[in-house]
Design a protein around this motif. Structure first.
Motif, PDB file in Angstrom:
ATOM      1  N   TRP A 227       0.887  -1.312  -0.029  1.00 26.69           N
ATOM      2  CA  TRP A 227       0.119   0.070  -0.066  1.00 26.69           C
ATOM      3  C   TRP A 227       0.787   1.233   0.112  1.00 26.69           C
ATOM      4  O   TRP A 227       1.739   1.544   0.911  1.00 26.69           O
ATOM      5  CB  TRP A 227      -1.168   0.006   1.248  1.00 26.69           C
ATOM      6  N   VAL A 228       0.800   1.804  -1.176  1.00 23.29           N
ATOM      7  CA  VAL A 228       1.745   3.179  -1.401  1.00 23.29           C
ATOM      8  C   VAL A 228       1.393   4.274  -0.871  1.00 23.29           C
ATOM      9  O   VAL A 228       0.251   4.777  -1.079  1.00 23.29           O
ATOM     10  CB  VAL A 228       1.948   3.127  -2.650  1.00 23.29           C
ATOM     11  N   LYS A 229       2.203   5.119  -0.133  1.00 22.41           N
ATOM     12  CA  LYS A 229       1.738   6.373   0.308  1.00 22.41           C
ATOM     13  C   LYS A 229       2.941   7.534  -0.546  1.00 22.41           C
ATOM     14  O   LYS A 229       3.825   6.918  -0.855  1.00 22.41           O
ATOM     15  CB  LYS A 229       2.153   6.652   1.957  1.00 22.41           C
ATOM     16  N   SER A 230       2.160   8.552  -0.613  1.00 22.36           N
ATOM     17  CA  SER A 230       2.996   9.554  -1.530  1.00 22.36           C
ATOM     18  C   SER A 230       4.470   9.843  -1.076  1.00 22.36           C
ATOM     19  O   SER A 230       5.369   9.969  -1.954  1.00 22.36           O
ATOM     20  CB  SER A 230       2.261  10.801  -1.529  1.00 22.36           C
ATOM     21  N   LYS A 231       4.819   9.809   0.265  1.00 18.48           N
ATOM     22  CA  LYS A 231       6.289   9.868   0.511  1.00 18.48           C
ATOM     23  C   LYS A 231       7.271   8.903   0.484  1.00 18.48           C
ATOM     24  O   LYS A 231       8.339   8.945   0.385  1.00 18.48           O
ATOM     25  CB  LYS A 231       6.296  10.066   2.170  1.00 18.48           C
ATOM     26  N   GLU A 232       6.404   7.667  -0.335  1.00 14.55           N
ATOM     27  CA  GLU A 232       7.321   6.671  -0.684  1.00 14.55           C
ATOM     28  C   GLU A 232       7.681   6.945  -2.292  1.00 14.55           C
ATOM     29  O   GLU A 232       8.692   5.816  -2.786  1.00 14.55           O
ATOM     30  CB  GLU A 232       6.722   5.298  -0.572  1.00 14.55           C
ATOM     31  N   LEU A 233       7.262   7.837  -2.879  1.00 11.67           N
ATOM     32  CA  LEU A 233       7.506   7.833  -4.233  1.00 11.67           C
ATOM     33  C   LEU A 233       8.824   8.789  -4.750  1.00 11.67           C
ATOM     34  O   LEU A 233       8.768  10.006  -4.866  1.00 11.67           O
ATOM     35  CB  LEU A 233       6.223   8.672  -5.164  1.00 11.67           C
ATOM     36  N   ASN A 234       9.935   7.954  -4.413  1.00 12.80           N
ATOM     37  CA  ASN A 234      11.091   8.875  -4.287  1.00 12.80           C
ATOM     38  C   ASN A 234      12.424   8.010  -4.968  1.00 12.80           C
ATOM     39  O   ASN A 234      13.472   8.451  -4.979  1.00 12.80           O
ATOM     40  CB  ASN A 234      11.731   9.160  -2.946  1.00 12.80           C
ATOM     41  N   ARG A 235      11.983   7.124  -6.046  1.00 10.49           N
ATOM     42  CA  ARG A 235      12.967   6.336  -6.487  1.00 10.49           C
ATOM     43  C   ARG A 235      12.317   5.709  -7.931  1.00 10.49           C
ATOM     44  O   ARG A 235      10.806   5.532  -8.193  1.00 10.49           O
ATOM     45  CB  ARG A 235      13.575   5.281  -5.815  1.00 10.49           C
ATOM     46  N   SER A 236      13.014   5.380  -8.832  1.00 11.53           N
ATOM     47  CA  SER A 236      12.518   4.686 -10.436  1.00 11.53           C
ATOM     48  C   SER A 236      11.641   3.670 -10.051  1.00 11.53           C
ATOM     49  O   SER A 236      10.292   3.775 -10.306  1.00 11.53           O
ATOM     50  CB  SER A 236      13.696   4.409 -11.049  1.00 11.53           C
ATOM     51  N   PHE A 237      12.031   2.412  -9.338  1.00 13.88           N
ATOM     52  CA  PHE A 237      11.159   1.391  -9.151  1.00 13.88           C
ATOM     53  C   PHE A 237      10.815   1.094  -7.610  1.00 13.88           C
ATOM     54  O   PHE A 237      11.967   1.071  -6.910  1.00 13.88           O
ATOM     55  CB  PHE A 237      11.762  -0.018  -9.578  1.00 13.88           C
TER      56      PHE A 237
END
Length: 382
Positions: A227-237
């Motif tokens: 379950w993805v939170k926006s703060k985890e969007l910090n790398r390619s994959f």
């Protein structure tokens, strides 16, 4: 088997050994502040005439010293000094640590002090301080209990971890190069060359997610769905997430299953415009917009489009309490309408992205939250 002995760290080190005094011979200094180094990666130095330098520019270091920020240890402002310039000066916000090398190997101590468990312990002490913000004193580090093997074994352990560091740095550099190559081609084909455009929402399905009720603890216990939170969007994959949820949580919330290689874009708060590709089927919260790839618009194109659009999304962000963008706004943004060009681009850069993904898998096995997935006692003994 070699015996490990326990000491108070203060028995094995000298803290803040050298400070600028009247005999300091240099009129110009190379200055390193606490905020300019993270996890031994230096962002930049500052240069001053000695009379114009900040009042905190006082601490001197030498080869193989360790510098460790006394403020908020969990921000990871620490480093290991190698080949310092003769006029290097660091902030008094650091404690400088010099090892008694006849007993303690400096690189061994560096890796010991940068373990998650030690950082968390020191941060707990810092939070209990009476200062205006979480901070340590040198005595807090000197008071640590440390168990060490004989010196030669310390060197062996430090060498093993150092080789992993080198491997990690190499993989990061290779990923940076691969992504840069793909981005250069993207800019040439889709930014510099004039092409017809269409709105993203007309050619790509988008969606968002939701947050299962926190009142139902069972939704988050023994979950198997990332379950993805926006703060985890910090790398390619993105290979895995901090939290996992259950199937029941998805069924009873706005969370939705997203196919592998969906490109996610953060819509709310401080992370607006951040982006990533999910490596497998996942779900996300409501602060994330998901772009679902298709045959005409594959993930390679969508990822680099999101990267190119990041500054634009930041400019478009609005809101009184916090900066936001919406899924509707994202869908209105233009993408290339030349499907054949997009497909050809994908065929060229997909091998780059496959290698990127392989490297991220390797990095995930070597590192976890900035520390190593083992303890010193799990390493090979000499």
């Amino acid at each position: 088997m070699c015996e490990w002995k326990e000491y108070k760290l203060g028995e094995l080190i000298i803290t803040n050994a050298l400070t600028i005094n009247k005999k300091y011979p240099y009129t110009e200094i190379q200055y390193l502040d606490t905020g300019s180094i993270t996890c031994n990666k230096i962002e930049s130095y500052q240069y001053y005439n000695i009379e114009d330098a900040p009042s905190r520019a006082k601490r001197l270091v030498k080869e193989e010293d360790i510098i460790y920020s006394l403020v908020r240890p969990n921000q990871l402002h620490y480093g290991f000094i190698k080949f310092p310039q003769k006029n290097l000066v660091v902030s008094t916000g650091f404690v400088t640590i010099t090892c008694k090398k006849e007993v303690l190997n400096p690189k061994f101590l560096y890796y010991y002090l940068t373990q998650n468990s030690v950082i968390e312990y020191l941060h707990t002490i810092a939070e209990a301080s009476t200062s205006a913000y979480p901070s340590l004193k040198p005595i807090d580090i000197e008071s640590l209990d440390i168990e060490i093997p004989p010196l030669e074994e310390q060197k062996c352990i430090a060498l093993i971890i150092s080789s992993l560091d080198d491997k990690i740095d190499l993989l990061h550099q290779e990923n940076k190069t691969l992504e840069s190559m793909a981005e250069t081609l993207f800019r040439k084909w889709f930014i510099e060359e004039v092409r017809h455009e269409v709105s993203l929402g007309d050619v790509v399905e988008t969606t968002s997610g939701g947050t299962p009720s926190r009142k139902c603890e069972e939704y988050y216990q023994n979950g198997i769905i990332d379950w993805v939170k926006s703060k985890e969007l910090n790398r390619s994959f993105l290979l895995k997430t901090e939290e996992k949820i259950t199937v029941e949580a998805v069924e009873n919330s706005s969370a939705k299953f997203l196919p592998a290689n969906s490109v996610l874009i953060a819509m709310y708060g401080a992370t607006v415009g951040e982006y990533a590709i999910i490596a497998k089927e996942m779900t996300c919260n409501q602060a994330v917009c998901a772009l679902k790839p298709n045959d005409n618009y594959p993930y390679t194109y969508l990822y680099l489009w999101a990267k190119f659009m990041q500054d634009e999304f930041l400019n478009l962000a609005c809101g009184a309490a916090q900066q936001n963008i919406s899924q509707v706004l994202i869908k209105q943004q233009p993408v290339c309408s030349d499907v054949n060009a997009v497909k050809q681009f994908h065929s060229i850069v997909e091998p780059f992205f496959e290698k990127l993904k392989q490297n991220e898998v390797q990095l995930s096995s070597l590192t976890y939250s900035g520390a190593y997935p083992f303890t010193f006692r799990q390493l090979i003994r000499v």
